[in-house]
Enzyme design. Structure first.
Site, PDB file in Angstrom:
ATOM      1  N   HIS A  54       6.766   0.405  18.557  1.00 53.73           N
ATOM      2  CA  HIS A  54       6.487   0.358  19.998  1.00 53.73           C
ATOM      3  C   HIS A  54       7.525  -0.498  20.697  1.00 53.73           C
ATOM      4  O   HIS A  54       7.573  -1.720  20.510  1.00 53.73           O
ATOM      5  CB  HIS A  54       5.096  -0.198  20.266  1.00 53.73           C
ATOM      6  CG  HIS A  54       4.680  -0.095  21.709  1.00 53.73           C
ATOM      7  ND1 HIS A  54       4.465   1.114  22.322  1.00 53.73           N
ATOM      8  CD2 HIS A  54       4.462  -1.043  22.659  1.00 53.73           C
ATOM      9  CE1 HIS A  54       4.116   0.911  23.588  1.00 53.73           C
ATOM     10  NE2 HIS A  54       4.110  -0.386  23.819  1.00 53.73           N
ATOM     11  N   ARG A  77       5.452  -9.783  35.644  1.00 54.74           N
ATOM     12  CA  ARG A  77       5.438  -8.463  36.269  1.00 54.74           C
ATOM     13  C   ARG A  77       6.513  -8.349  37.358  1.00 54.74           C
ATOM     14  O   ARG A  77       7.156  -7.304  37.490  1.00 54.74           O
ATOM     15  CB  ARG A  77       4.064  -8.171  36.865  1.00 54.74           C
ATOM     16  CG  ARG A  77       3.964  -6.788  37.493  1.00 54.74           C
ATOM     17  CD  ARG A  77       2.572  -6.498  38.000  1.00 54.74           C
ATOM     18  NE  ARG A  77       2.508  -5.212  38.664  1.00 54.74           N
ATOM     19  CZ  ARG A  77       1.393  -4.682  39.149  1.00 54.74           C
ATOM     20  NH1 ARG A  77       0.254  -5.328  39.034  1.00 54.74           N
ATOM     21  NH2 ARG A  77       1.413  -3.509  39.741  1.00 54.74           N
ATOM     22  N   TYR A 116       9.124   5.626  30.124  1.00 54.52           N
ATOM     23  CA  TYR A 116       8.572   6.155  31.369  1.00 54.52           C
ATOM     24  C   TYR A 116       9.475   5.912  32.585  1.00 54.52           C
ATOM     25  O   TYR A 116       9.085   6.224  33.712  1.00 54.52           O
ATOM     26  CB  TYR A 116       7.169   5.586  31.634  1.00 54.52           C
ATOM     27  CG  TYR A 116       7.044   4.086  31.598  1.00 54.52           C
ATOM     28  CD1 TYR A 116       7.335   3.306  32.714  1.00 54.52           C
ATOM     29  CD2 TYR A 116       6.608   3.451  30.438  1.00 54.52           C
ATOM     30  CE1 TYR A 116       7.207   1.938  32.685  1.00 54.52           C
ATOM     31  CE2 TYR A 116       6.479   2.075  30.404  1.00 54.52           C
ATOM     32  CZ  TYR A 116       6.779   1.316  31.517  1.00 54.52           C
ATOM     33  OH  TYR A 116       6.652  -0.051  31.469  1.00 54.52           O
ATOM     34  N   HIS A 224      -1.127   3.190  25.363  1.00 54.36           N
ATOM     35  CA  HIS A 224      -1.598   1.811  25.511  1.00 54.36           C
ATOM     36  C   HIS A 224      -3.122   1.852  25.644  1.00 54.36           C
ATOM     37  O   HIS A 224      -3.646   2.578  26.484  1.00 54.36           O
ATOM     38  CB  HIS A 224      -1.040   1.170  26.775  1.00 54.36           C
ATOM     39  CG  HIS A 224       0.439   0.938  26.754  1.00 54.36           C
ATOM     40  ND1 HIS A 224       1.254   1.297  27.795  1.00 54.36           N
ATOM     41  CD2 HIS A 224       1.242   0.359  25.837  1.00 54.36           C
ATOM     42  CE1 HIS A 224       2.496   0.944  27.533  1.00 54.36           C
ATOM     43  NE2 HIS A 224       2.525   0.391  26.336  1.00 54.36           N
ATOM     44  N   GLU A 227      -5.602  -3.008  26.365  1.00 51.79           N
ATOM     45  CA  GLU A 227      -4.716  -4.161  26.209  1.00 51.79           C
ATOM     46  C   GLU A 227      -5.315  -5.407  26.855  1.00 51.79           C
ATOM     47  O   GLU A 227      -5.112  -6.520  26.367  1.00 51.79           O
ATOM     48  CB  GLU A 227      -3.353  -3.844  26.817  1.00 51.79           C
ATOM     49  CG  GLU A 227      -2.298  -4.906  26.586  1.00 51.79           C
ATOM     50  CD  GLU A 227      -0.921  -4.478  27.075  1.00 51.79           C
ATOM     51  OE1 GLU A 227       0.010  -5.290  26.961  1.00 51.79           O
ATOM     52  OE2 GLU A 227      -0.779  -3.340  27.566  1.00 51.79           O
ATOM     53  N   HIS A 261      -1.803  -1.630  20.867  1.00 48.22           N
ATOM     54  CA  HIS A 261      -2.504  -2.877  21.189  1.00 48.22           C
ATOM     55  C   HIS A 261      -3.950  -2.824  20.694  1.00 48.22           C
ATOM     56  O   HIS A 261      -4.297  -3.550  19.789  1.00 48.22           O
ATOM     57  CB  HIS A 261      -2.461  -3.204  22.684  1.00 48.22           C
ATOM     58  CG  HIS A 261      -1.083  -3.353  23.226  1.00 48.22           C
ATOM     59  ND1 HIS A 261      -0.193  -4.277  22.729  1.00 48.22           N
ATOM     60  CD2 HIS A 261      -0.425  -2.694  24.217  1.00 48.22           C
ATOM     61  CE1 HIS A 261       0.946  -4.191  23.379  1.00 48.22           C
ATOM     62  NE2 HIS A 261       0.838  -3.231  24.280  1.00 48.22           N
ATOM     63  N   ASP A 310       7.443  -4.299  21.229  1.00 49.77           N
ATOM     64  CA  ASP A 310       6.972  -4.067  22.583  1.00 49.77           C
ATOM     65  C   ASP A 310       7.922  -4.615  23.641  1.00 49.77           C
ATOM     66  O   ASP A 310       8.935  -4.025  23.965  1.00 49.77           O
ATOM     67  CB  ASP A 310       5.565  -4.643  22.728  1.00 49.77           C
ATOM     68  CG  ASP A 310       4.861  -4.234  24.019  1.00 49.77           C
ATOM     69  OD1 ASP A 310       5.440  -3.441  24.790  1.00 49.77           O
ATOM     70  OD2 ASP A 310       3.745  -4.704  24.266  1.00 49.77           O
TER      71      ASP A 310
END
Length: 432
Positions: A54, A77, A116, A224, A227, A261, A310
């Site tokens: 991942h 973020r 993505y 996912h 999570e 996850h 990840d």
């Protein structure tokens, strides 16, 4: 034909001495222990190639940069979206090449790229609608590792179906049919597998999930899952069930499906996931304060555990493997949840299988010639029992890496890429 001589090698869960390994056309054709020295030497302990099941390659640009204000989710973020908004096919190729080069140095021979970032920053498709995915494929080739491109459905921003906005617009294809039209143009190739993914239940509408599962049956398919508790709470509020149950109702859970996850699960969820793969990402789960997943319970229910780096807070499969055990120790205050052999299988054979490389992950005749030599004389490994190498070594102890019979790393250096310089240049360009 190439002949390798391993001073020590892990075979069938046991360490053998003086192993002659022959490969032809990228496959192992002979494995014979207790032989005289012959061929290309691989010193230390030789392991099968690791699978990083991942990856989000662009997250590597965030390393060490999201801990302001003591490292809240929002500091992470904000920078993640900034990087996601700036990449184009050329800069993504440069960044991913460097990241995959770092993976090669860590002994990773195959990566599952959960992809993505499909379109331009405002959501407008490129002339080649798969320009970004093709950049990732080209980057893996440049770095010398295999890739499974997990092309991802990302259509909404919340469980209740809010539309994508801001940088998220580059993630979306409008609807499942739009995603499939673009996805259908991707093809397997030498060293390349095409798989699929649902980003999460908050990004993939229920209407269309069943058709997606049918269209992608037999492919590596990832999602996912649970999570964070907030994802579970939102799914319960909108759909009256857990994310695992929602996907189960759509026929999503199949033999080649991987739940990524799977941190916050009910007992019923754990039972449901027992027939497939579950990818744990301990270094990211701890970096983002997501929690500790029920790895031992999932394995006990029959799930095949795999491992991923990840967000690339570190790229080190030794750390992911031992984190799987050590985090369980913290959660339970007990030791001994996983054997070293179980952890190695998660990092190698089961990880490779989850990405569509079932012929990799083991030093055996007929398997891909993926070999990783680990030094036993570093300050971390000197005096260590080789059988406990997963609890002592780090990625810095990898000296040689062979992928499909081709040397990619020799003497701790990538043979074609100056990886530190490539990382510095690519990340500086993206963040400048």
């Amino acid at each position: 034909m190439t002949v390798f001589h391993a001073t020590l090698a892990v075979m069938n869960g046991k360490i053998q001495r003086n192993v002659r390994i022959k490969e032809e056309a990228g496959l192992i054709t002979e494995v014979t222990p207790d032989t005289p020295v012959e061929g290309h030497p691989l010193n230390g302990l030789v392991l099968p190639g690791f699978a990083n099941a991942h990856s989000h390659a662009f997250h590597r640009a965030l390393r060490g940069r999201t801990h302001g204000d003591r490292g809240t989710f929002w500091t992470w973020r904000e920078l993640m979206y900034k990087v996601a908004g700036r990449l184009d096919p050329d800069s993504y190729f440069a960044l991913a090449t460097a990241v995959y080069g770092e993976m090669a140095l860590a002994g990773i021979t195959a990566v599952g790229e959960f992809h993505y970032l499909h379109h331009g920053p405002d959501g407008t498709p490129y002339a080649d609608p798969n320009a970004m995915g093709n950049a990732l494929i080209a980057a893996a080739r440049e770095a010398g590792i295999r890739i499974t491109l997990l092309d991802t459905v990302y259509l909404t921003s919340s469980v209740d179906g809010k539309p994508l906005e801001g940088v998220q617009r580059r993630f979306g294809d409008g609807d499942y049919d739009g995603w499939h039209r673009r996805f259908d143009q991707l093809r397997d190739d030498d060293g390349v597998r095409i798989g699929a993914a649902l980003h999460s239940v908050r990004a993939a509408p229920v209407d269309g999930m069943s058709a997606f599962a049918q269209r992608t049956d037999g492919l590596p398919v990832h999602v996912h899952l649970s999570e964070q508790p907030a994802e579970n709470e939102a799914c319960q509020a909108v759909h009256g069930c857990s994310p695992t149950e929602l996907l189960d109702g759509a026929g999503f859970w199949r033999p080649m499906t991987t739940a990524v996850h799977a941190t916050h699960l009910s007992d019923t969820d754990i039972t449901t996931l027992g027939g497939g793969f579950v990818c744990l990402c301990p270094t990211t789960e701890r970096d983002l304060a997501d929690g500790i997943g029920p790895g031992r319970a999932l394995a006990g229910a029959g799930a095949r555990l795999t491992l991923g780096s990840d967000s690339h807070a570190v790229i080190d499969m030794f750390e992911e493997a031992r984190g799987t055990e050590l985090d369980e120790r913290l959660a339970t205050r007990q030791r001994g949840h996983f054997s070293a052999s179980e952890l190695l299988t998660a990092a190698t054979a089961d990880g490779q299988a989850s990405l569509g490389w079932a012929d990799a992950g083991e030093i055996a005749v007929g398997r891909r010639a993926d070999l990783v030599a680990v030094a036993l004389d570093s300050v971390r490994t000197a005096g260590t029992d080789p059988g406990g190498i997963l609890f002592a070594a780090t990625a810095a102890d990898v000296t040689d890496v062979i992928v499909d019979g081709r040397p990619v790393v020799t003497g701790g250096r990538h043979r074609t890429i100056d990886v530190p310089a490539a990382l510095h240049n690519a990340i500086t360009e993206v963040l400048s």
